[in-house]
Write an enzyme that holds these catalytic residues in place. Structure first.
Site, PDB file in Angstrom:
ATOM      1  N   GLY A  71       0.714  -2.133  -1.837  1.00 48.68           N
ATOM      2  CA  GLY A  71       1.725  -1.128  -1.507  1.00 48.68           C
ATOM      3  C   GLY A  71       1.298  -0.259  -0.353  1.00 48.68           C
ATOM      4  O   GLY A  71       0.337  -0.575   0.353  1.00 48.68           O
ATOM      5  N   ASN A  72       2.016   0.829  -0.158  1.00 49.07           N
ATOM      6  CA  ASN A  72       1.676   1.758   0.925  1.00 49.07           C
ATOM      7  C   ASN A  72       1.986   3.185   0.483  1.00 49.07           C
ATOM      8  O   ASN A  72       2.518   3.403  -0.599  1.00 49.07           O
ATOM      9  CB  ASN A  72       2.426   1.372   2.205  1.00 49.07           C
ATOM     10  CG  ASN A  72       3.926   1.423   2.038  1.00 49.07           C
ATOM     11  OD1 ASN A  72       4.501   2.494   1.885  1.00 49.07           O
ATOM     12  ND2 ASN A  72       4.562   0.261   2.017  1.00 49.07           N
ATOM     13  N   HIS A  73       1.672   4.139   1.332  1.00 52.72           N
ATOM     14  CA  HIS A  73       1.736   5.551   0.951  1.00 52.72           C
ATOM     15  C   HIS A  73       3.096   6.205   1.185  1.00 52.72           C
ATOM     16  O   HIS A  73       3.214   7.417   1.063  1.00 52.72           O
ATOM     17  CB  HIS A  73       0.682   6.343   1.722  1.00 52.72           C
ATOM     18  CG  HIS A  73      -0.720   6.088   1.258  1.00 52.72           C
ATOM     19  ND1 HIS A  73      -1.152   6.419  -0.002  1.00 52.72           N
ATOM     20  CD2 HIS A  73      -1.777   5.523   1.886  1.00 52.72           C
ATOM     21  CE1 HIS A  73      -2.414   6.083  -0.131  1.00 52.72           C
ATOM     22  NE2 HIS A  73      -2.823   5.526   1.000  1.00 52.72           N
ATOM     23  N   SER A  74       4.121   5.434   1.555  1.00 50.23           N
ATOM     24  CA  SER A  74       5.406   6.080   1.847  1.00 50.23           C
ATOM     25  C   SER A  74       5.981   6.747   0.600  1.00 50.23           C
ATOM     26  O   SER A  74       6.108   6.121  -0.451  1.00 50.23           O
ATOM     27  CB  SER A  74       6.403   5.041   2.379  1.00 50.23           C
ATOM     28  OG  SER A  74       7.649   5.668   2.598  1.00 50.23           O
ATOM     29  N   ALA A  80       9.078   1.835   4.557  1.00 45.48           N
ATOM     30  CA  ALA A  80       7.840   1.192   4.980  1.00 45.48           C
ATOM     31  C   ALA A  80       7.825  -0.192   4.336  1.00 45.48           C
ATOM     32  O   ALA A  80       7.606  -0.319   3.125  1.00 45.48           O
ATOM     33  CB  ALA A  80       6.638   2.015   4.533  1.00 45.48           C
TER      34      ALA A  80
END
Ligand code: CTP
Ligand code: CA
Length: 227
Positions: free
Chosen positions: A33-36, A100
């Site tokens: 995943g990502n930090h968005s 994102a």
């Protein structure tokens, strides 16, 4: 235009906003995943609805309440997000890709939880996800669709030069470029950006609430609508 006192200047417009960050399954309990946080995309959806637009929010894993008056389509992965945006594309006047989207996903989605079995862990092989924004630009003009298409980018180093190159590569009308690093952007309440236009324009948006940045983006979109 200020929040709360907004004129319904986007009335009659169908807009699609993607927000949040995609998750790419590794196994049934893990993902890449990502930090968005999704906050900027949700602010875009909220402000567009407040200005009279018919808003669909394609929401990827944001832990945020559904904005009032907005149709929310929940998705998890990039492939799901791509399908949801494609399904909404035809009747839309404006599409804003603030999500994102993971560039890569695990090549095989493992049905069983990966276990520690002694020895070295197996590498995770990745394959590339569809580029939703590039696909939207490529299919513009089909089905009578003549959208204003907006991309987002988070950049480090020479933010404007990187943004210009990305705008040219993606072919969208506007690219909202955030500078990341030093505590900026991810998960914060404030945002700061430069909005680059395919027409060569560059509009600096000073640090402020994500709602204010959203309103400025809609102003720039409105200026580019076919009339
Ligand atoms: N985007 C997309 N589909 C992808 C990746 C990105 O639609 N598979 C969109 C994002 O929603 C964003 C824009 O493309 O609006 C720019 O994303 P970004 O990750 O900055 O661009 P990339 O082309 O993936 O370049 P980079 O190698 O810098 O990640
Ligand atoms: Ca990317």
């Amino acid at each position: 235009l200020r929040r709360g006192a907004a004129a319904p200047d986007l009335a009659g417009l169908r807009v699609v906003v993607s927000a949040g960050g995609t998750r790419e399954a590794v196994d049934p309990v893990r993902f890449l995943g990502n930090h968005s946080s999704g906050k900027q995309g949700y602010a875009l959806a909220r402000t567009a609805a407040a200005r009279g637009a018919d808003v669909t929010l394609v929401a990827a894993n944001a832990a945020l309440p559904d904005p009032a008056g907005v149709r929310v389509v929940p998705v998890t992965s990039a492939v799901e997000l791509a399908a949801a945006v494609e399904a909404e594309r035809a009747g839309a006047d404006v599409i804003v890709m603030s999500a994102a989207v993971a560039d890569f996903r695990p090549a095989t989605s493992v049905a069983s939880k990966i276990k520690k079995s002694g020895g070295a862990p197996a590498p995770i092989e990745l394959v590339e996800n569809p580029d939703v924004l590039a696909g939207l630009v490529a299919s513009r003009g089909r089905d009578g669709a003549d959208q204003v298409i907006v991309g987002f980018a988070a950049e480090t180093d020479d933010v404007v030069a990187n943004g210009r190159a990305k705008l040219a590569r993606k072919g969208c009308d506007l690219l909202v470029v955030n500078q990341v690093g030093g505590g900026r952007a991810f998960g914060t309440e404030d945002n700061q950006a430069v909005v680059l236009g395919a027409d060569g324009s560059a509009v600096e948006i000073p640090r402020g609430p994500k709602e204010d940045l959203a309103d400025r983006v809609w102003d720039l979109v409105r200026d580019r609508l076919p009339r």
